[in-house]
Design a protein around this motif. Structure first.
Motif, PDB file in Angstrom:
ATOM      1  N   UNK A 192       0.835  -1.200   0.000  1.00 25.18           N
ATOM      2  CA  UNK A 192       0.000   0.000   0.000  1.00 25.18           C
ATOM      3  C   UNK A 192       0.879   1.263   0.000  1.00 25.18           C
ATOM      4  N   UNK A 193       1.886   1.270   0.870  1.00 25.09           N
ATOM      5  CA  UNK A 193       2.762   2.442   0.961  1.00 25.09           C
ATOM      6  C   UNK A 193       3.512   2.666  -0.350  1.00 25.09           C
ATOM      7  N   UNK A 194       3.950   1.573  -0.964  1.00 26.44           N
ATOM      8  CA  UNK A 194       4.646   1.684  -2.254  1.00 26.44           C
ATOM      9  C   UNK A 194       3.736   2.319  -3.304  1.00 26.44           C
ATOM     10  N   UNK A 195       2.471   1.980  -3.246  1.00 28.71           N
ATOM     11  CA  UNK A 195       1.504   2.511  -4.215  1.00 28.71           C
ATOM     12  C   UNK A 195       1.149   3.970  -3.956  1.00 28.71           C
ATOM     13  N   UNK A 196       1.284   4.407  -2.687  1.00 27.16           N
ATOM     14  CA  UNK A 196       0.789   5.741  -2.326  1.00 27.16           C
ATOM     15  C   UNK A 196       1.882   6.776  -2.143  1.00 27.16           C
ATOM     16  N   UNK A 197       3.105   6.332  -1.843  1.00 24.61           N
ATOM     17  CA  UNK A 197       4.189   7.286  -1.552  1.00 24.61           C
ATOM     18  C   UNK A 197       5.171   7.330  -2.722  1.00 24.61           C
ATOM     19  N   UNK A 198       5.613   8.514  -3.050  1.00 23.84           N
ATOM     20  CA  UNK A 198       6.668   8.668  -4.060  1.00 23.84           C
ATOM     21  C   UNK A 198       7.937   9.125  -3.344  1.00 23.84           C
ATOM     22  N   UNK A 199       8.855   8.159  -3.116  1.00 23.98           N
ATOM     23  CA  UNK A 199      10.111   8.451  -2.429  1.00 23.98           C
ATOM     24  C   UNK A 199      11.107   7.360  -2.821  1.00 23.98           C
ATOM     25  N   UNK A 279       8.233  -7.288  -6.036  1.00 27.13           N
ATOM     26  CA  UNK A 279       9.676  -7.449  -5.785  1.00 27.13           C
ATOM     27  C   UNK A 279      10.494  -7.467  -7.074  1.00 27.13           C
ATOM     28  N   UNK A 280       9.946  -8.077  -8.133  1.00 28.25           N
ATOM     29  CA  UNK A 280      10.783  -8.344  -9.304  1.00 28.25           C
ATOM     30  C   UNK A 280      10.409  -7.523 -10.539  1.00 28.25           C
ATOM     31  N   UNK A 281       9.418  -6.640 -10.417  1.00 26.78           N
ATOM     32  CA  UNK A 281       9.076  -5.751 -11.535  1.00 26.78           C
ATOM     33  C   UNK A 281       8.944  -4.325 -10.990  1.00 26.78           C
ATOM     34  N   UNK A 282       8.919  -3.311 -11.872  1.00 27.34           N
ATOM     35  CA  UNK A 282       8.776  -1.917 -11.379  1.00 27.34           C
ATOM     36  C   UNK A 282       7.350  -1.558 -10.971  1.00 27.34           C
ATOM     37  N   UNK A 283       6.426  -2.481 -11.066  1.00 25.06           N
ATOM     38  CA  UNK A 283       5.021  -2.145 -10.813  1.00 25.06           C
ATOM     39  C   UNK A 283       4.790  -1.786  -9.350  1.00 25.06           C
ATOM     40  N   UNK A 284       3.856  -0.841  -9.134  1.00 27.72           N
ATOM     41  CA  UNK A 284       3.522  -0.387  -7.778  1.00 27.72           C
ATOM     42  C   UNK A 284       2.119  -0.839  -7.350  1.00 27.72           C
ATOM     43  N   UNK A 285       1.426  -1.545  -8.203  1.00 22.01           N
ATOM     44  CA  UNK A 285       0.009  -1.813  -7.957  1.00 22.01           C
ATOM     45  C   UNK A 285      -0.264  -3.188  -7.341  1.00 22.01           C
ATOM     46  N   UNK A 286       0.730  -3.778  -6.707  1.00 23.55           N
ATOM     47  CA  UNK A 286       0.548  -5.109  -6.119  1.00 23.55           C
ATOM     48  C   UNK A 286      -0.565  -5.171  -5.093  1.00 23.55           C
ATOM     49  N   UNK A 287      -0.807  -4.053  -4.400  1.00 23.72           N
ATOM     50  CA  UNK A 287      -1.840  -4.044  -3.353  1.00 23.72           C
ATOM     51  C   UNK A 287      -3.210  -4.386  -3.920  1.00 23.72           C
TER      52      UNK A 287
END
Length: 378
Positions: A192-199, A279-287
């Motif tokens: 969720x944090x990966x999908x919502x935060x840009x850092x 973990x293995x792709x640049x995608x952020x939408x795993x959630x």
């Protein structure tokens, strides 16, 4: 419409509704998972602030879902509520206490002049995200392993263990589900944090956290499932309502209800696939893969515990005191009235989804932690 349904059909309908709300709560525990990631994923105060303000926008939704789950359970199956809360009160008091300190922490963590300091409130949030979920998992696992209570002819409960429900946390089977839920929350929190935060620097640590926590969760999940398939279960004789311990009951439930087996397998595959993509792709939408997967797993466990002539809250001390969706439910009139009210639930969920989309339309960045709006941060 609902008034024409048989009492048994309404009981099954409400078990499905309760199971759905409970499973949505499991998904929403990404907030608790994010709270525990404060101690491991964030290395600077700036990163901590990004995490706490990302999940801070959702913690009330998680709390509300928990309250809705408890309220639906109370209204539809009041005998369970009276038996469990009236007998196993220490485990429920401790669970509620961890959610009280969570609410206090979000409200006062950044208040000027607070006496306890930010680190104390961060510790409270960690306790809620770890101990709270562990105890919830142990309590839910008693749906399969049983509890120590006896009901009188007037449904007055007598708890037969001095720890009043806390004994559930000393069973390896119960504990395994609790630990799995705690790690699952961290997996969901990281995605969720990966999908919502840009850092940039936080992103790589969140990707690793999702993968590492999956590795930690798998042994406990596999032990819980293996034990579940071989252990005895509490079967109900349909005609008399008598409860008996039957070998391989939950395995036979899965075979008798293929849809439940599909839900369980599909849920686990979605969670694992979401972690692999994270973990293995640049995608952020795993959630958005792991979320439905978590709901499917939750639904399968509730259905396994309550359907196919199974006691969902069995008593190890007195089998005939065990609770089923038939003997623990409200009256036909009450379930009918509540069913009409429940028609509004999809509209409420649609509104929540709409608000959620607006809240997450823009990624949270360091710039959002500065300026005039900084005074309102958590």
């Amino acid at each position: 419409m609902f008034g024409n349904l048989a009492h048994s059909q309404l009981q099954q309908l409400w078990w499905i509704i309760v199971a759905t709300v409970g499973s949505l709560f499991l998904f929403m525990t990404f907030v608790q998972g994010g709270q525990t990631l404060l101690a491991t994923a964030a290395r600077t105060e700036e990163e901590k602030s990004l995490i706490i303000n990302s999940i801070g926008r959702k913690w009330e939704l998680t709390f509300t879902t928990l309250v809705l789950f408890g309220g639906a359970f109370f209204a539809a199956f009041p005998l369970f509520y009276a038996t469990s809360f009236g007998g196993a009160y220490w485990v429920w008091i401790l669970i509620l206490f961890t959610f009280i300190v969570q609410a206090v922490s979000f409200e006062y963590r950044r208040k000027p002049g607070n006496l306890l300091g930010t680190k104390t409130y961060d510790a409270f949030l960690f306790i809620n995200g770890s101990v709270g979920l562990l105890l919830i998992g142990a309590a839910v696992a008693t749906f399969f392993s049983g509890s120590n209570f006896q009901l009188s002819a007037y449904n007055s409960v007598t708890w037969q263990h001095p720890l009043r429900g806390l004994e559930a946390a000393f069973s390896l089977f119960n504990l395994s589900l609790g630990i799995f839920l705690a790690f699952l929350a961290r997996i969901l929190g990281a995605m969720y944090l990966l999908n919502h935060i840009h850092h940039d620097s936080l992103e790589e640590r969140l990707r690793k956290a999702a993968f590492n926590n999956l590795l930690c969760a798998l042994p406990f999940l596999l032990y819980f499932l293996a034990r579940l398939l071989v252990m005895g279960g509490y079967a109900v004789e349909p005609q008399t309502g008598a409860v008996a311990l039957v070998a391989g009951k939950y395995l036979s439930n899965l075979l008798a209800m293929p849809l439940v087996l599909i839900l369980l397998l599909a849920g686990l595959v979605l969670v694992v696939a979401a972690v692999a993509l994270t973990r293995f792709t640049p995608r952020r939408s795993g959630i958005w893969l792991a979320g439905p997967g978590t709901v499917f797993v939750g639904l399968s466990l509730f259905f396994l515990a309550g359907f196919n002539h199974t006691a969902f809250y069995p008593s190890k001390f007195d089998l005939q005191s065990s609770l089923t969706i038939a003997n623990a439910s409200s009256s036909h009139y009450t379930l009918t009235a509540m069913s009409y009210v429940a028609i509004a639930v999809p509209f409420v969920l649609a509104y929540i989804a709409y608000v959620w989309r607006l809240m997450d339309a823009r990624k949270l960045t360091v710039d959002d932690l500065q300026g005039e709006e900084a005074e309102d941060l958590y």
